[in-house]
Design an enzyme around this catalytic site. Structure first.
Site, PDB file in Angstrom:
ATOM      1  CD  GLN A   1      -2.659   1.670   0.386  1.00  0.00           C
ATOM      2  OE1 GLN A   1      -3.127   0.800  -0.343  1.00  0.00           O
ATOM      3  NE2 GLN A   1      -2.989   2.947   0.278  1.00  0.00           N
ATOM      4  CD  GLU A   2       2.651   3.774   3.834  1.00  0.00           C
ATOM      5  OE1 GLU A   2       2.318   4.577   2.950  1.00  0.00           O
ATOM      6  OE2 GLU A   2       2.735   4.095   5.029  1.00  0.00           O
ATOM      7  CB  SER A   3       6.671   1.729  -1.323  1.00  0.00           C
ATOM      8  OG  SER A   3       6.900   0.374  -0.935  1.00  0.00           O
TER       9      SER A   3
END
Length: 470
Positions: free
Chosen positions: A308-310
């Site tokens: 989700q982040e990267s």
């Protein structure tokens, strides 16, 4: 949603056999009011009853039945059958007290069984392959290979629709689960299938090539089916439980746990993680597993956060300055002892420590899985803003310890409507909500595709998961 085929240790398998042991005795079951045992028939389904990644039984109807049996102080035994007909036969022979298998009320009544209270209503979808042209309304199904499962309750509605659309035809299939029907649709055996929303929602993340074309003009009322010999005392106890579960939020929380997040991802999001998993995850897997060993948090949840982040890009950098696989701020990196945010191992271990810290900071009375989902929101917007959202949830008459209620309060952090209870001021609460719900979806996908990691079992094994030669 976890896979229906979960591998576990020998002890878990033995427990599963005990839980799902089929009754060898065909004698009528004594009433639970006198025996103290509630016998329930069910089917293995991500919407109903399954074995989770931790080896424990789970599912929407499972959780409600468990709460009912505990409220009555009864022990609970399950019998699993693959077809509704087998459950109906057991009810008629009074071998079980009730059947919990996403049963439509109309089907239960057609079998002259006793319908329990309505748990909820679900739409009925016409699902198609997105590679094809979407059928527009019932008329668009003319000439299409359409299918539904026998015993699902869709036949009578189709017969009524056929009066207006005589060209409509279909295949009524048996001995398959909804998941199998969707797999057959994806493989091209059918052009469209009819399936209720409860079953499709539980599996939509695993079939990114399928989508809802439209809904049929009726909803199904989902109930539990009771044996014809059920006593009035048993029926009344069940009715009181369902009424209380509806009023105190028990049903709402169960719906949230299993279905509250499943519509967040689009097909491109699902395809994205499926495509990047073999390309990027192998180089990071050992770091996520090490982070699980250090933090006690399932490595697949940590990997879902990283995606989700990267999107598992170790060099990711945002315009606001957050960096690395876990997209840590400079301040958070310093607190977690991360010296190089672009070092994948450091970033992942730092993110795991931070999530563990946020979970520990929550009141001890908050149970799982709500504890984890709340911590994810705090991971995104900070502990202070999460506490504001919990206060807003309480001010709105909700439960500040329930993710189902707090998630509804998060968007108010950016509106100011509850400024008097917001200690930490404005925040992008809607972003925290999307963040947590997306991770829940990615986690479901990874639970299905990636094996659990046991440091003791994997001790001494190589990167390929195999023991050293010799």
């Amino acid at each position: 949603m976890p896979s229906l085929k979960t591998k576990g240790a020998a002890g878990k398998f033995a427990s599963l056999l005990l839980v799902l042991a089929l009754s060898a005795c065909s004698r009528p079951a004594p009433p639970p009011e006198t025996s103290g045992e509630l016998r329930v028939g069910t089917r293995n389904s991500p919407a109903t009853f399954y074995i989770g990644h931790d080896g424990e039984t789970a599912g929407f109807e499972h959780d409600l039945i468990l709460a009912f049996s505990r409220a009555q102080n009864w022990t609970l035994s399950w019998t699993e059958k693959s077809r509704p007909q087998a459950l109906f036969d057991m009810l008629e022979r009074r071998e079980i007290h009730l059947a919990a298998a996403a049963l439509p009320q109309a089907v239960v009544k057609d079998r002259h069984l006793i319908s329990g209270p309505i748990l909820f209503e679900t739409p009925v979808h016409v699902v198609y392959r997105t590679a094809d042209r979407a059928p527009r309304g019932v008329a668009g199904l003319a000439g299409k290979k359409l299918a539904f499962i026998i015993g699902s309750g869709h036949g009578p509605m189709l017969m009524r629709l056929k009066r207006k659309h005589p060209e409509l035809s279909w295949a009524a299939v048996e001995n398959v689960w909804p998941e199998e029907l969707l797999a057959q649709l994806q493989a091209g055996k059918y052009d469209a299938v009819i399936i209720n929303g409860m079953d499709f929602d539980a599996m939509r993340n695993f079939y990114p090539g399928l989508a809802v074309a439209f809904d049929l003009p009726y909803k199904q009322k989902i109930v539990w089916a009771l044996s014809p010999g059920s006593s009035h005392a048993f029926r009344n106890a069940l009715a009181r439980f369902v009424e209380r579960a509806r009023s105190d939020g028990t049903i709402k929380r169960a719906l949230e746990r299993y279905f509250g997040h499943v519509k967040r991802l689009g097909s491109s999001d699902i395809l994205g993680i499926l495509q990047r998993r073999p390309q990027r995850l192998p180089d990071l897997r050992e770091h996520f597993q090490e982070a699980q060993t250090l933090s006690g948090i399932d490595w697949r949840l940590l990997a879902a956060i990283g995606y989700q982040e990267s999107q598992w890009n170790r060099l990711a950098t945002s315009p606001t300055g957050v960096r690395g696989v876990m997209m840590l701020t400079g301040e958070t990196a310093d607190r977690m002892g991360v010296s190089d945010r672009l070092n994948a191992r450091e970033s992942i271990l730092g993110g795991a420590r931070y999530l563990a810290l946020l979970k520990d900071a929550l009141p001890a009375r908050i149970a799982e899985p709500d504890r984890t989902w709340l911590a994810l929101a705090a991971y995104n917007q900070g502990q202070g803003h999460l506490e504001d959202a919990r206060r807003i949830a309480q001010a709105r008459g909700g439960d500040p310890n329930s993710w189902a209620d707090v998630k509804e309060a998060l968007p108010y952090l950016s509106r100011g409507s509850y400024a008097k209870v917001m200690k930490y001021g404005y925040a992008r609460g809607g972003e925290a909500l999307r963040f947590a719900e997306n991770i829940r979806n990615y986690y479901d996908i990874l639970l299905r595709l990636e094996p659990e990691y046991d440091p003791l079992i994997n001790l001494g094994r190589g990167e390929d998961g195999l023991p050293p030669p010799g």
